[in-house]
Design a protein around this motif. Structure first.
Motif, short mmCIF file in Angstrom:
data_model
loop_
_atom_site.label_atom_id
_atom_site.label_comp_id
_atom_site.label_asym_id
_atom_site.label_seq_id
_atom_site.Cartn_x
_atom_site.Cartn_y
_atom_site.Cartn_z
N UNK A 274 11.88 1.14 -6.53
CA UNK A 274 10.72 1.04 -7.43
C UNK A 274 9.87 -0.19 -7.16
N UNK A 275 10.23 -0.98 -6.14
CA UNK A 275 9.43 -2.14 -5.77
C UNK A 275 8.27 -1.70 -4.88
N UNK B 213 2.45 0.53 -1.70
CA UNK B 213 3.06 1.79 -2.12
C UNK B 213 4.51 1.54 -2.52
N UNK B 214 4.99 2.31 -3.49
CA UNK B 214 6.39 2.18 -3.89
C UNK B 214 7.28 2.52 -2.71
N UNK B 215 8.38 1.80 -2.59
CA UNK B 215 9.25 1.95 -1.42
C UNK B 215 9.86 3.34 -1.33
N UNK B 216 10.17 3.99 -2.45
CA UNK B 216 10.76 5.32 -2.37
C UNK B 216 9.73 6.32 -1.83
N UNK B 217 8.45 6.11 -2.13
CA UNK B 217 7.43 7.01 -1.59
C UNK B 217 7.29 6.82 -0.08
N UNK B 218 7.40 5.59 0.38
CA UNK B 218 7.36 5.33 1.82
C UNK B 218 8.55 5.98 2.51
#
Length: 164
Positions: free
Chosen positions: A112-113, A119-124
Protein backbone atom coordinates in the motif's frame (compact mmCIF):
# COMPACT_ATOMS: atom_id res chain seq x y z
CA UNK A 1 81.32 38.77 -20.44
CA UNK A 2 80.84 37.98 -24.04
CA UNK A 3 78.03 38.94 -26.40
CA UNK A 4 76.45 35.60 -25.87
CA UNK A 5 76.11 36.29 -22.16
CA UNK A 6 73.59 39.08 -22.78
CA UNK A 7 69.99 38.80 -23.90
CA UNK A 8 69.25 40.10 -27.41
CA UNK A 9 65.78 41.25 -26.33
CA UNK A 10 66.45 43.19 -23.14
CA UNK A 11 70.26 43.67 -23.03
CA UNK A 12 70.49 42.19 -19.55
CA UNK A 13 72.86 39.45 -18.50
CA UNK A 14 71.30 36.06 -19.22
CA UNK A 15 71.61 35.12 -15.54
CA UNK A 16 69.11 37.88 -14.61
CA UNK A 17 67.06 38.12 -17.81
CA UNK A 18 63.60 36.60 -17.94
CA UNK A 19 64.23 35.62 -21.54
CA UNK A 20 67.43 33.82 -20.82
CA UNK A 21 66.13 31.92 -17.82
CA UNK A 22 63.03 30.06 -18.85
CA UNK A 23 60.82 29.16 -15.94
CA UNK A 24 61.34 25.62 -14.92
CA UNK A 25 58.59 23.31 -16.05
CA UNK A 26 56.88 21.88 -13.02
CA UNK A 27 55.80 18.30 -13.26
CA UNK A 28 52.03 17.91 -13.29
CA UNK A 29 50.51 17.25 -9.90
CA UNK A 30 50.00 13.58 -9.19
CA UNK A 31 46.59 12.35 -10.20
CA UNK A 32 44.23 11.84 -7.33
CA UNK A 33 43.51 8.24 -6.72
CA UNK A 34 39.87 7.31 -6.83
CA UNK A 35 38.61 5.99 -3.55
CA UNK A 36 38.41 2.22 -3.52
CA UNK A 37 35.07 0.88 -4.65
CA UNK A 38 32.83 -0.69 -2.13
CA UNK A 39 32.70 -4.42 -2.20
CA UNK A 40 29.68 -5.83 -4.03
CA UNK A 41 26.64 -6.58 -1.94
CA UNK A 42 26.18 -10.23 -1.27
CA UNK A 43 23.29 -12.01 0.31
CA UNK A 44 23.80 -14.17 3.29
CA UNK A 45 23.15 -17.75 2.46
CA UNK A 46 20.48 -19.38 4.50
CA UNK A 47 20.25 -23.08 4.82
CA UNK A 48 17.07 -25.06 5.07
CA UNK A 49 16.65 -27.81 7.59
CA UNK A 50 17.17 -30.50 4.97
CA UNK A 51 20.35 -28.99 3.54
CA UNK A 52 21.70 -28.28 7.02
CA UNK A 53 21.21 -31.91 8.03
CA UNK A 54 22.81 -33.11 4.82
CA UNK A 55 25.92 -31.02 5.40
CA UNK A 56 26.28 -32.33 8.92
CA UNK A 57 25.92 -28.98 10.70
CA UNK A 58 23.90 -29.00 13.87
CA UNK A 59 23.11 -25.26 13.83
CA UNK A 60 19.41 -24.48 13.37
CA UNK A 61 18.42 -22.73 10.17
CA UNK A 62 17.64 -19.05 10.45
CA UNK A 63 13.94 -18.28 10.00
CA UNK A 64 13.07 -16.71 6.67
CA UNK A 65 12.44 -13.01 6.84
CA UNK A 66 8.80 -12.18 5.96
CA UNK A 67 8.29 -10.31 2.71
CA UNK A 68 7.10 -6.73 2.88
CA UNK A 69 5.34 -6.84 -0.48
CA UNK A 70 3.36 -9.38 -2.45
CA UNK A 71 5.43 -10.74 -5.35
CA UNK A 72 4.12 -10.17 -8.88
CA UNK A 73 3.79 -13.90 -9.50
CA UNK A 74 1.00 -14.07 -6.88
CA UNK A 75 -1.14 -11.69 -8.96
CA UNK A 76 -0.97 -13.77 -12.16
CA UNK A 77 -3.67 -16.37 -11.34
CA UNK A 78 -6.00 -13.69 -10.02
CA UNK A 79 -5.66 -11.59 -13.17
CA UNK A 80 -6.47 -14.60 -15.35
CA UNK A 81 -9.42 -15.58 -13.12
CA UNK A 82 -10.88 -12.05 -13.15
CA UNK A 83 -10.47 -11.82 -16.93
CA UNK A 84 -12.15 -15.23 -17.36
CA UNK A 85 -15.06 -14.02 -15.18
CA UNK A 86 -15.30 -10.82 -17.26
CA UNK A 87 -15.63 -12.78 -20.50
CA UNK A 88 -11.97 -12.61 -21.45
CA UNK A 89 -11.51 -8.85 -21.68
CA UNK A 90 -11.65 -5.92 -19.24
CA UNK A 91 -10.49 -2.36 -18.82
CA UNK A 92 -7.28 -2.24 -16.78
CA UNK A 93 -8.64 0.22 -14.19
CA UNK A 94 -11.76 -1.89 -13.62
CA UNK A 95 -9.71 -5.05 -13.34
CA UNK A 96 -7.29 -3.46 -10.86
CA UNK A 97 -10.24 -2.24 -8.76
CA UNK A 98 -11.69 -5.77 -8.71
CA UNK A 99 -8.26 -7.17 -7.91
CA UNK A 100 -7.94 -4.83 -4.93
CA UNK A 101 -11.41 -5.83 -3.68
CA UNK A 102 -10.53 -9.55 -3.89
CA UNK A 103 -7.06 -9.25 -2.40
CA UNK A 104 -7.69 -6.41 0.07
CA UNK A 105 -7.13 -8.58 3.14
CA UNK A 106 -4.16 -10.41 1.61
CA UNK A 107 -2.12 -7.38 0.52
CA UNK A 108 0.85 -6.71 2.75
CA UNK A 109 1.69 -3.37 4.38
CA UNK A 110 4.42 -2.58 1.84
CA UNK A 111 1.93 -3.09 -1.01
CA UNK A 112 0.00 0.00 0.00
CA UNK A 113 3.06 2.29 -0.14
CA UNK A 114 3.67 4.56 -3.11
CA UNK A 115 6.56 3.65 -5.36
CA UNK A 116 8.96 6.07 -7.08
CA UNK A 117 6.40 6.77 -9.82
CA UNK A 118 3.65 7.56 -7.29
CA UNK A 119 1.67 4.42 -8.07
CA UNK A 120 0.85 1.98 -5.28
CA UNK A 121 3.35 -0.86 -5.21
CA UNK A 122 0.72 -3.61 -5.51
CA UNK A 123 -0.56 -2.00 -8.73
CA UNK A 124 2.98 -1.96 -10.13
CA UNK A 125 3.35 -5.64 -9.20
CA UNK A 126 0.01 -6.41 -10.90
CA UNK A 127 1.17 -4.64 -14.07
CA UNK A 128 4.41 -6.63 -13.95
CA UNK A 129 2.34 -9.82 -13.64
CA UNK A 130 0.26 -8.76 -16.67
CA UNK A 131 3.46 -8.24 -18.66
CA UNK A 132 4.73 -11.70 -17.65
CA UNK A 133 1.38 -13.23 -18.70
CA UNK A 134 1.67 -11.45 -22.05
CA UNK A 135 5.22 -12.79 -22.45
CA UNK A 136 3.87 -16.30 -21.73
CA UNK A 137 1.27 -15.87 -24.49
CA UNK A 138 -1.76 -15.88 -22.17
CA UNK A 139 -2.69 -12.22 -22.35
CA UNK A 140 -2.61 -9.37 -24.84
CA UNK A 141 -3.52 -5.71 -25.01
CA UNK A 142 -5.87 -5.18 -27.96
CA UNK A 143 -5.85 -1.43 -27.28
CA UNK A 144 -4.35 0.82 -24.60
CA UNK A 145 -5.96 0.36 -21.18
CA UNK A 146 -7.55 -2.99 -22.05
CA UNK A 147 -6.36 -6.42 -20.98
CA UNK A 148 -7.61 -9.48 -22.83
CA UNK A 149 -6.96 -13.19 -22.64
CA UNK A 150 -5.70 -15.05 -25.67
CA UNK A 151 -7.42 -18.28 -26.72
CA UNK A 152 -4.75 -20.16 -24.82
CA UNK A 153 -5.39 -18.04 -21.71
CA UNK A 154 -9.16 -18.68 -21.89
CA UNK A 155 -8.95 -22.42 -22.24
CA UNK A 156 -5.61 -23.92 -21.33
CA UNK A 157 -4.64 -22.19 -18.14
CA UNK A 158 -6.88 -22.68 -15.13
CA UNK A 159 -5.45 -20.60 -12.32
CA UNK A 160 -4.43 -22.19 -9.05
CA UNK A 161 -5.29 -19.40 -6.62
CA UNK A 162 -2.81 -19.04 -3.74
CA UNK A 163 -5.33 -17.23 -1.50
CA UNK A 164 -8.92 -18.28 -1.61
Amino acid sequence: MSATDYCDLCDLPLSTCVHGMPTPVEPPPPAKKAPPKASPVTRRRTTTASSGAASGSSAPAAPARPRRRTPAVDFKPWIVKLLQEAGGQAESDDLLTDLEARLGEVLRPGDRESGPTGELRWRTAARTARKELADDGLLLAPRPGTWALTDRGRVEWVPDLPFA
